[in-house]
Structures are given as structure tokens and as C-alpha cells.
Design a protein around this motif. Sequence first.
Motif, PDB file in Angstrom:
ATOM      1  N   GLY A  28       0.867  -1.454   0.448  1.00  0.00           N
ATOM      2  CA  GLY A  28      -0.002  -0.020   0.214  1.00  0.00           C
ATOM      3  C   GLY A  28       0.961   1.482   0.356  1.00  0.00           C
ATOM      4  O   GLY A  28       1.843   0.909   0.058  1.00  0.00           O
ATOM      5  N   ILE A  29       0.596   2.478   0.537  1.00  0.00           N
ATOM      6  CA  ILE A  29       0.987   3.444   0.183  1.00  0.00           C
ATOM      7  C   ILE A  29       1.186   3.572   1.752  1.00  0.00           C
ATOM      8  O   ILE A  29       0.008   3.804   2.555  1.00  0.00           O
ATOM      9  N   VAL A  30       2.441   4.410   1.842  1.00  0.00           N
ATOM     10  CA  VAL A  30       2.730   4.932   3.151  1.00  0.00           C
ATOM     11  C   VAL A  30       2.086   6.285   3.235  1.00  0.00           C
ATOM     12  O   VAL A  30       2.319   7.276   2.654  1.00  0.00           O
ATOM     13  N   THR A  31       1.640   6.388   5.104  1.00  0.00           N
ATOM     14  CA  THR A  31       0.548   7.435   4.996  1.00  0.00           C
ATOM     15  C   THR A  31       1.383   8.351   6.325  1.00  0.00           C
ATOM     16  O   THR A  31       1.013   9.430   6.491  1.00  0.00           O
ATOM     17  N   ASP A  32       2.172   7.528   7.173  1.00  0.00           N
ATOM     18  CA  ASP A  32       2.536   8.252   8.284  1.00  0.00           C
ATOM     19  C   ASP A  32       3.569   7.359   8.780  1.00  0.00           C
ATOM     20  O   ASP A  32       3.814   5.570   9.278  1.00  0.00           O
ATOM     21  N   VAL A  33       4.992   8.170   9.177  1.00  0.00           N
ATOM     22  CA  VAL A  33       5.413   7.042  10.196  1.00  0.00           C
ATOM     23  C   VAL A  33       5.747   7.491  11.164  1.00  0.00           C
ATOM     24  O   VAL A  33       6.356   9.418  11.320  1.00  0.00           O
ATOM     25  N   THR A  34       5.735   7.076  12.119  1.00  0.00           N
ATOM     26  CA  THR A  34       6.710   8.156  13.977  1.00  0.00           C
ATOM     27  C   THR A  34       7.744   6.084  14.190  1.00  0.00           C
ATOM     28  O   THR A  34       8.430   6.106  13.756  1.00  0.00           O
ATOM     29  N   ILE A  35       8.206   7.212  15.359  1.00  0.00           N
ATOM     30  CA  ILE A  35       9.334   6.687  15.724  1.00  0.00           C
ATOM     31  C   ILE A  35       9.212   5.065  16.558  1.00  0.00           C
ATOM     32  O   ILE A  35       9.856   4.342  15.825  1.00  0.00           O
ATOM     33  N   PHE A  36       7.722   4.860  16.587  1.00  0.00           N
ATOM     34  CA  PHE A  36       7.858   2.914  16.761  1.00  0.00           C
ATOM     35  C   PHE A  36       6.641   2.540  15.622  1.00  0.00           C
ATOM     36  O   PHE A  36       6.783   0.913  15.608  1.00  0.00           O
ATOM     37  N   THR A  56       5.198   1.946  10.909  1.00  0.00           N
ATOM     38  CA  THR A  56       4.347   3.068  10.018  1.00  0.00           C
ATOM     39  C   THR A  56       2.804   2.363   9.704  1.00  0.00           C
ATOM     40  O   THR A  56       2.757   0.921   9.623  1.00  0.00           O
ATOM     41  N   GLN A  57       2.627   3.182   8.977  1.00  0.00           N
ATOM     42  CA  GLN A  57       0.568   3.258   9.005  1.00  0.00           C
ATOM     43  C   GLN A  57       1.214   3.440   7.287  1.00  0.00           C
ATOM     44  O   GLN A  57       1.462   4.123   6.332  1.00  0.00           O
ATOM     45  N   ILE A  58       0.317   2.069   6.735  1.00  0.00           N
ATOM     46  CA  ILE A  58      -0.180   1.885   5.496  1.00  0.00           C
ATOM     47  C   ILE A  58      -1.680   1.893   5.035  1.00  0.00           C
ATOM     48  O   ILE A  58      -2.010   1.127   5.924  1.00  0.00           O
ATOM     49  N   GLN A  59      -1.546   2.238   3.839  1.00  0.00           N
ATOM     50  CA  GLN A  59      -3.085   2.265   3.161  1.00  0.00           C
ATOM     51  C   GLN A  59      -3.202   1.334   1.818  1.00  0.00           C
ATOM     52  O   GLN A  59      -2.882   1.981   1.803  1.00  0.00           O
ATOM     53  N   THR A  60      -3.774   0.188   2.230  1.00  0.00           N
ATOM     54  CA  THR A  60      -3.830  -0.840   1.705  1.00  0.00           C
ATOM     55  C   THR A  60      -4.792  -0.240   0.002  1.00  0.00           C
ATOM     56  O   THR A  60      -5.453   1.056   1.021  1.00  0.00           O
ATOM     57  N   PHE A  61      -4.684  -0.467  -0.822  1.00  0.00           N
ATOM     58  CA  PHE A  61      -5.593  -0.610  -1.830  1.00  0.00           C
ATOM     59  C   PHE A  61      -6.592  -1.011  -1.936  1.00  0.00           C
ATOM     60  O   PHE A  61      -7.711  -1.301  -2.225  1.00  0.00           O
ATOM     61  N   GLY A  62      -6.853  -1.845  -0.869  1.00  0.00           N
ATOM     62  CA  GLY A  62      -8.121  -2.410  -0.261  1.00  0.00           C
ATOM     63  C   GLY A  62      -8.556  -1.206   0.527  1.00  0.00           C
ATOM     64  O   GLY A  62     -10.111  -2.199   1.759  1.00  0.00           O
ATOM     65  N   ASP A  63      -8.020  -0.034   0.868  1.00  0.00           N
ATOM     66  CA  ASP A  63      -8.827   0.837   1.586  1.00  0.00           C
ATOM     67  C   ASP A  63      -8.905   0.334   2.890  1.00  0.00           C
ATOM     68  O   ASP A  63      -9.429   0.992   4.067  1.00  0.00           O
ATOM     69  N   LYS A  64      -7.479  -0.340   3.836  1.00  0.00           N
ATOM     70  CA  LYS A  64      -7.348  -0.810   5.462  1.00  0.00           C
ATOM     71  C   LYS A  64      -6.131   0.203   5.225  1.00  0.00           C
ATOM     72  O   LYS A  64      -5.179   0.548   4.261  1.00  0.00           O
TER      73      LYS A  64
END
Length: 386
Positions: A226-234, A236-244
Amino acid sequence: MFRLLSSRFPLQSPLRPDPIPWLQETYLASFETRLLATLLLVALLPLGIRISDRVRRVFRRRYGKQLAEASSVLVLAGFIVAAVYVFGVIWQVTYLLRFTLEAMLIDRWLAAQQLITVAVIVTSYLVIRFVNRSIDKLSQTKALTKHQSEVAYHVADIGIVAFAGTVLLTLWGIDLTNIFLGAGAITAVVALTARETLTAMIAGFILLFSRPFAVGDWIEVNETTGIVTDVTIFTTQIQTFGDKHVLVPNDKVTNSPLTNYSKNDQLRVDVDVGIDYDADVEHARSTIVEGVEDLEEIKNAPNPQVIAKRFDDSSVVVECRVWIGGPTMRRKLDAQTAVIESIIDAFDHEGITIPYPQRAHSARDEQGFRVSGPNPDETELGTVSD
């Protein structure tokens, strides 16, 4: 009490220079004049507030919000100090101000400690502001990512505050040995009880310096695409192509194979095509190339390629390779759809068949043979008749 203070602090003091006693004896000798002067001083307080607000607005336009607030507070504090001093002059109690100062400044060493403490605090604040502004400028030039900027803010601020605190504790004669020992013990306990969190935090710093991806990149890690939407110290947030929205711990990111499809400016798209065994493979390959080379969804360079891939049950499988620019999932799917449609049209035009999966059954050409021996059915019937 007043006599004791007056005897300790004579009327002639640094807080009462030569003109002050003359003004007090000439214009502030009676109670009425003192009261009138006090009312005038109170009436001037709104003027001080307006001046402070004016300074804040001027400094905000020129130097920013933080410096404007600090300047406004300093002006207002100076006005209040001046008003307190004038009030002491009006009512001839300046010795109380001197007594207060003597109580605050016990000796020269303590005064020096206080001044150095204020200087260290102010210097630390200015250094933090300078570092944060430098980080903002670097992030504006794309030298730092958003994730790196946030981490750099926290690390720089904590480091500067820790250094300033160490200097102040040393200045005031506080032994740092016990503090460091206690901090080491606390760190050991935290490390044992929160190993996974510390591992993820360390992995976050690794991602900070290695920079394998940035926010907005299309990546695949730990079976998540998916697409990386945010990265923190702890995490990594990913938005998949299934909108998850999937949160992947940073230690999982660093310990798993990572594919960044956005790292390059192009991506290869592969499409498998089955060709009938009776068809001319070379002709089918050239037909595929001619059918897809003019598509708008793919790049002209590199040129499309078609290779023979394998023998399948019902067909010879060839692979069509095309490239797209600015890789995104939408562009990949659009290119894949356009390639498949063009291949179908080109094969229909050339009469090339894409076979369905099928299985042929045929008998052997050789004559069969009879197995010698009694028939089990006949043996069973003979036994019963007997």
C-alpha cells in the motif's frame, strides 16, 4: 519595625538618588498629594498595557510570534517594576524594595548563580528555537522528510534541555553521580519490561537515517502492500489498496524484505499470454509487440518485450513486458488492462488462438492382450452349482 528597617537601610541609598528626596519633600509631603500621585499612577497602567500590545504586534510582523510574545512580556514586566518603584517613592517606602532585594540577593555568589541560571535558561530557549527553525528550513528544501523532521525536533530539544539541566545542577552543587546511577537503574528496568517498544523505537531511528521510503511511497513489506501515510518512531502506517489502514511496527519493517515501487521513476508490468501449440510462436510474439507498442498507458523506452516463458498443459506461455512511468497502482492496473485488450484485438486480427484448458483422451494403437486364467465370475458360479 519601620524604625528598624530605616536604621538598617538609610534614606540615602542607591534606590533614592539625589533628586528623589527633593521631590518627596517638595511635592509629596502631604497625604493628599501622595494619594493624587497614586491615582495618576493607576491611570497610567492601561497605557503600559497598550504599549506592551503595540510592541507585540510590531515584533510579530518582523520577527515572529514567539519573539513577539517574549518582548511583550518583558515590556509589561518592566512597566510593572517601574510602577512598583514609583509607588515606593510616592509613599517613601523604597527601603522595603531594598530589603526585598537584599533578601533575594543574599551574597555575590548567589547572585552570580541566579544570573547564570537565567542566562543558561534563556540561551537554551534561543538555541532550541534556532535548531527548530533550521530543521524547518531543511524540511522545506526536501532535505528532510516529515518523519525525520519530527524525530529531529524531539531529539534536539531533549538533548539541549538535558545539557542545560546538567549545567544547572552542577552550578548549584548537586551531585550527579546518584542521579546517573538512578537513571541507569530505571533504564535497565524499562529495557527489560518494554523490549518490543524499545526495539521498535531503535528501528524507527534506523529508518530515520537509512530513509528506505517516504510518506506517499508505494511499498510492500511483511505481506502488506500500500501507500505509506505516516511514519512515527514506533510504527509505519500503510493504507492498502483495499482501503485498510495497517500499522506495522518499525522492527517488523527493518527485519522483513522491503520493496519500494516508488523508488525508481518506472515499473515493469508483466502479462502472461497462452498461445496454441499449432500457432507460430515467433509470429505471435511480433503480433503482441505491434499491438501494445503504441499504447498511451506505457512508456516508449524501454520498448515492449515478449519472451517465451514455459510449456503449459494447453498452450505455450509467453510473457509480455511493458514499462510505466511514475509507478502507482492505478497506472499499473490501467496499463495491464490496456495490454490485455490490445493483445486480444491483435490476435483476433491475425487469427491466433488463445486455447482453453483442455484434455485429450486417445486409445493405444497396439492390440490388447488377454490375461490367462479362470474368470473369477465363472469360478464362483461353478462352485455354487456344485
